[in-house]
Design an enzyme around this catalytic site. Structure first.
Site, PDB file in Angstrom:
ATOM      1  N   ASP A 195       0.829  -1.197   0.000  1.00 31.58           N
ATOM      2  CA  ASP A 195       0.000   0.000   0.000  1.00 31.58           C
ATOM      3  C   ASP A 195       0.878   1.268   0.000  1.00 31.58           C
ATOM      4  OD1 ASP A 195      -2.469   1.192  -0.023  1.00 31.58           O
ATOM      5  OD2 ASP A 195      -2.894   0.905   2.109  1.00 31.58           O
ATOM      6  N   GLY A 245     -11.850   4.097   3.081  1.00 33.70           N
ATOM      7  CA  GLY A 245     -13.264   3.711   3.178  1.00 33.70           C
ATOM      8  C   GLY A 245     -13.843   3.802   4.587  1.00 33.70           C
TER       9      GLY A 245
END
Ligand SMILES: [Zn+2]
Length: 295
Positions: free
Chosen positions: A80, A217
């Site tokens: 990531d 999110g």
């Protein structure tokens, strides 16, 4: 075992998204893996540069690979928010399945130039590694923020998305569509929710025609997440919600047994706490068709 690209294609055809959860210790890995296995859905675990530094890039790759092989289960590993090619090469050599190459802080021309180079360099090491590029501004830090940053000027457009994808050759694109890294305190308390620009997602999907990732999110309105997936989001990232659950569960485990010093007797509280969040998000991302199975 099907590869990540095939599973993304399958998710896209079924109108569901693959959940991506950040991990930085064994509690988080166990919680994510247990939830995904119980619901029997593929899952991505991701580590940012800071998370990789803490756990060990090659060490986590070996650990996740061992889970995948022993349980014959589709758990995949993502590097990531990688900000340099050197760190990307390290992850590619360690065997990561995908990478988020993030130069979104640079001007778009420079972002395009360097991301294109990264795609070529990383695929030369591992042709099946998926490379994700980032455009727009969604803030930094998967933690609790006291005030909301102004991200309105950093929203991505379909034109920019198309140009970026066509110029770089990325497999996956992460646009800025109302999402944000981290959570406001009011979101942790459940008083406010992040809202997404669904029309923008649909427009970007039509223009860019690649897999799309939703970063940041945590704390997003459930209905917006469902609509975002229907509009073309294929991977949905959750980090801060897990971190909040990790701390809550750990505090509960410590409080319950104030004299206990055995980690494996204290930490299951944290695993359970994180697992509940992961399971709930996986049900939503996968269309809740697994809800009946319970957890
Ligand atoms: Zn992110």
């Amino acid at each position: 075992m099907r590869c990540l690209r095939d599973l993304l294609q399958k998710a896209q055809q079924s109108g569901v998204a693959i959940g991506h959860f950040n991990i930085s210790d064994l509690v988080l890995v166990r919680a994510v893996f247990a939830a995904a296995r119980e619901l029997n859905v593929p899952v991505l675990v991701g580590l940012s540069e800071g998370e990789r530094e803490f756990v060990g890039t090659r060490q986590i790759a070996a650990f996740v690979r061992s889970l995948r092989e022993e349980f014959d289960f589709p758990i995949f590993l993502n590097a990531d928010h990688t900000h340099s090619l050197a760190k990307g090469i390290e992850a590619a050599k360690a065997g990561f399945d995908s990478i988020v190459f993030d130069l979104s802080a640079l001007p778009i021309e420079e972002n395009i130039r360097q991301t294109k180079q990264a795609v070529e360099a990383l695929k030369a090491i591992n042709p099946s590694m998926l490379v994700e590029g980032e455009i727009g501004d969604i803030g930094t830090g998967s933690e609790i923020h006291e005030s909301s940053p102004d991200l309105s000027k950093g929203l991505s457009t379909p034109e920019e998305a198309k140009q970026f994808v066509e110029s770089t050759g990325v497999d996956i694109l992460a646009p800025a569509v109302g999402n944000m890294h981290g959570m406001l305190r009011s979101m942790v308390q459940g008083e406010t929710k992040k809202r997404l620009d669904i029309e923008r997602i649909a427009g970007i999907k039509r223009a860019a025609r690649v897999f799309l990732t939703l970063h940041g999110g945590s704390g997003t309105d459930d209905q917006d997440l469902r609509k975002a997936i229907a509009a073309g989001i294929n991977i949905a990232h959750i980090n801060t919600e897990l971190r909040v659950a990790w701390r809550d569960g750990l505090e509960r485990g410590l409080a319950k047994q104030p004299a206990e010093v055995v980690p494996y007797k204290i930490l299951p509280s944290a695993v359970d706490s994180v697992k509940q969040v992961v399971a709930s998000r996986l049900r939503l991302f996968n269309g809740e068709r697994h809800a009946a199975q319970g957890i």
